[in-house]
Design a protein around this motif. Sequence first.
Motif, PDB file in Angstrom:
ATOM      1  N   SER A  56       0.820  -1.205   0.000  1.00 36.40           N
ATOM      2  CA  SER A  56       0.000   0.000   0.000  1.00 36.40           C
ATOM      3  C   SER A  56       0.856   1.258   0.000  1.00 36.40           C
ATOM      4  N   LYS A  57       0.194   2.391  -0.127  1.00 32.15           N
ATOM      5  CA  LYS A  57       0.908   3.675  -0.050  1.00 32.15           C
ATOM      6  C   LYS A  57       1.655   3.777   1.278  1.00 32.15           C
ATOM      7  N   LYS A  58       1.024   3.383   2.361  1.00 27.94           N
ATOM      8  CA  LYS A  58       1.678   3.415   3.667  1.00 27.94           C
ATOM      9  C   LYS A  58       2.885   2.492   3.692  1.00 27.94           C
ATOM     10  N   ASP A  59       2.732   1.294   3.147  1.00 24.66           N
ATOM     11  CA  ASP A  59       3.864   0.360   3.085  1.00 24.66           C
ATOM     12  C   ASP A  59       5.029   0.970   2.322  1.00 24.66           C
ATOM     13  N   MET A  60       4.733   1.602   1.192  1.00 25.20           N
ATOM     14  CA  MET A  60       5.786   2.241   0.396  1.00 25.20           C
ATOM     15  C   MET A  60       6.500   3.312   1.209  1.00 25.20           C
ATOM     16  N   PHE A  61       5.721   4.112   1.905  1.00 25.41           N
ATOM     17  CA  PHE A  61       6.301   5.206   2.679  1.00 25.41           C
ATOM     18  C   PHE A  61       7.233   4.683   3.769  1.00 25.41           C
ATOM     19  N   LEU A  62       6.777   3.685   4.515  1.00 24.26           N
ATOM     20  CA  LEU A  62       7.600   3.140   5.593  1.00 24.26           C
ATOM     21  C   LEU A  62       8.858   2.473   5.045  1.00 24.26           C
ATOM     22  N   LYS A  63       8.751   1.868   3.873  1.00 22.25           N
ATOM     23  CA  LYS A  63       9.940   1.275   3.239  1.00 22.25           C
ATOM     24  C   LYS A  63      10.965   2.356   2.902  1.00 22.25           C
ATOM     25  N   VAL A  64      10.496   3.476   2.389  1.00 18.91           N
ATOM     26  CA  VAL A  64      11.470   4.503   1.987  1.00 18.91           C
ATOM     27  C   VAL A  64      11.999   5.282   3.191  1.00 18.91           C
ATOM     28  N   VAL A  65      11.270   5.294   4.307  1.00 23.02           N
ATOM     29  CA  VAL A  65      11.839   5.870   5.533  1.00 23.02           C
ATOM     30  C   VAL A  65      13.098   5.096   5.914  1.00 23.02           C
ATOM     31  N   THR A  66      12.985   3.774   5.920  1.00 26.19           N
ATOM     32  CA  THR A  66      14.143   2.940   6.258  1.00 26.19           C
ATOM     33  C   THR A  66      15.235   3.083   5.217  1.00 26.19           C
ATOM     34  N   ARG A  67      14.852   3.147   3.952  1.00 25.82           N
ATOM     35  CA  ARG A  67      15.847   3.291   2.891  1.00 25.82           C
ATOM     36  C   ARG A  67      16.611   4.605   3.048  1.00 25.82           C
ATOM     37  N   PHE A  68      15.888   5.678   3.347  1.00 26.50           N
ATOM     38  CA  PHE A  68      16.550   6.955   3.553  1.00 26.50           C
ATOM     39  C   PHE A  68      17.517   6.886   4.737  1.00 26.50           C
ATOM     40  N   ALA A  69      17.066   6.313   5.853  1.00 27.33           N
ATOM     41  CA  ALA A  69      17.912   6.239   7.042  1.00 27.33           C
ATOM     42  C   ALA A  69      19.189   5.457   6.751  1.00 27.33           C
ATOM     43  N   ASP A  70      19.071   4.384   5.981  1.00 29.62           N
ATOM     44  CA  ASP A  70      20.253   3.591   5.622  1.00 29.62           C
ATOM     45  C   ASP A  70      21.207   4.394   4.737  1.00 29.62           C
ATOM     46  N   LYS A  71      20.641   5.098   3.759  1.00 33.61           N
ATOM     47  CA  LYS A  71      21.472   5.888   2.847  1.00 33.61           C
ATOM     48  C   LYS A  71      22.152   7.034   3.594  1.00 33.61           C
ATOM     49  N   MET A  72      21.425   7.692   4.465  1.00 36.09           N
ATOM     50  CA  MET A  72      21.997   8.805   5.202  1.00 36.09           C
ATOM     51  C   MET A  72      23.098   8.311   6.135  1.00 36.09           C
ATOM     52  N   GLU A  73      22.863   7.193   6.813  1.00 38.09           N
ATOM     53  CA  GLU A  73      23.876   6.656   7.720  1.00 38.09           C
ATOM     54  C   GLU A  73      25.169   6.356   6.964  1.00 38.09           C
ATOM     55  N   ALA A  74      25.064   5.736   5.803  1.00 35.69           N
ATOM     56  CA  ALA A  74      26.255   5.418   5.011  1.00 35.69           C
ATOM     57  C   ALA A  74      26.963   6.694   4.561  1.00 35.69           C
ATOM     58  N   HIS A  75      26.188   7.686   4.149  1.00 35.39           N
ATOM     59  CA  HIS A  75      26.752   8.965   3.698  1.00 35.39           C
ATOM     60  C   HIS A  75      27.511   9.663   4.827  1.00 35.39           C
ATOM     61  N   LEU A  76      26.932   9.688   6.010  1.00 33.88           N
ATOM     62  CA  LEU A  76      27.573  10.358   7.139  1.00 33.88           C
ATOM     63  C   LEU A  76      28.763   9.561   7.666  1.00 33.88           C
ATOM     64  N   ARG A  77      28.656   8.249   7.636  1.00 27.97           N
ATOM     65  CA  ARG A  77      29.772   7.406   8.082  1.00 27.97           C
ATOM     66  C   ARG A  77      30.991   7.622   7.199  1.00 27.97           C
ATOM     67  N   ASP A  78      30.781   7.698   5.904  1.00 26.06           N
ATOM     68  CA  ASP A  78      31.895   7.935   4.978  1.00 26.06           C
ATOM     69  C   ASP A  78      32.577   9.274   5.276  1.00 26.06           C
ATOM     70  N   ALA A  79      31.769  10.288   5.605  1.00 30.91           N
ATOM     71  CA  ALA A  79      32.329  11.597   5.922  1.00 30.91           C
ATOM     72  C   ALA A  79      33.161  11.536   7.203  1.00 30.91           C
ATOM     73  N   ALA A  80      32.661  10.825   8.208  1.00 29.57           N
ATOM     74  CA  ALA A  80      33.359  10.741   9.486  1.00 29.57           C
ATOM     75  C   ALA A  80      34.687  10.010   9.354  1.00 29.57           C
ATOM     76  N   LEU A  81      34.737   8.986   8.516  1.00 35.86           N
ATOM     77  CA  LEU A  81      35.945   8.175   8.391  1.00 35.86           C
ATOM     78  C   LEU A  81      37.127   8.960   7.835  1.00 35.86           C
ATOM     79  N   ALA A  82      36.855  10.091   7.216  1.00 37.75           N
ATOM     80  CA  ALA A  82      37.934  10.907   6.645  1.00 37.75           C
ATOM     81  C   ALA A  82      38.618  11.780   7.695  1.00 37.75           C
ATOM     82  N   GLU A  83      38.082  11.786   8.926  1.00 38.83           N
ATOM     83  CA  GLU A  83      38.624  12.640   9.981  1.00 38.83           C
ATOM     84  C   GLU A  83      38.988  11.813  11.207  1.00 38.83           C
ATOM     85  N   LYS A  84      39.733  12.422  12.127  1.00 42.67           N
ATOM     86  CA  LYS A  84      40.112  11.774  13.386  1.00 42.67           C
ATOM     87  C   LYS A  84      39.705  12.675  14.546  1.00 42.67           C
TER      88      LYS A  84
END
Length: 203
Positions: A56-84
């Motif tokens: 359903s529309k709700k199912d799609m939305f909840l799926k992309v919430v998780t997808r966004f959180a995963d993508k953002m976490e990976a993006h921020l982790r990559d940024a952090a790894l470049a620093e100490k």
Amino acid sequence: MTESAKRGRPRTFDEDKTLDQILQVFWKNGYSATSLDQIAAETGLNRPSLYSAFGSKKDMFLKVVTRFADKMEAHLRDAALAEKGAKPQLKAIFSAAIDLYTGHTDITGARYGCFAISTLPTEILQDKDFKDALEAVILRMDTQFGQLIHYHGKGNISEAAAFEASQILAMVIHGISIRARMGEDPESLKMLAGCAVDKLVPV
């Protein structure tokens, strides 16, 4: 009827790419203002195909919430790894988040702010599943900030103090998301983020 016919024809579209397209529609318009017709137009799929693949529309939305959180976490982790160190890593994380919020990453080219903060708060009073989804995203950020601060504190910062600082930093980044969606200058937002890190993180 053959077993193959019962299962139906294999899907001829990329589900991950389609979820990313659905994410962009919800991100721009919010949950309530997004129609299935808009999603169908963006993805090139008809309603039966969308329902079959994503629910359903709700199912799609909840799926992309998780997808966004995963993508953002990976993006921020990559940024952090470049620093100490805690402060340089957190400043890099904030800078990368602001790039994302202002449309300067391959996750989105639009100034939409944080997907979760931009879309979920208006829905949480109507549906507990949305409230749970927002709480999960916020806890994920609180926890990751807290672990980073506690780790770099090398025994000089208690876990409780690190988590308290992490919650305040998370509130700062959520406010930055709103300002980014409003159109504030990315460099000004990065300056504010740097000030917040300097004031809140003792290591």
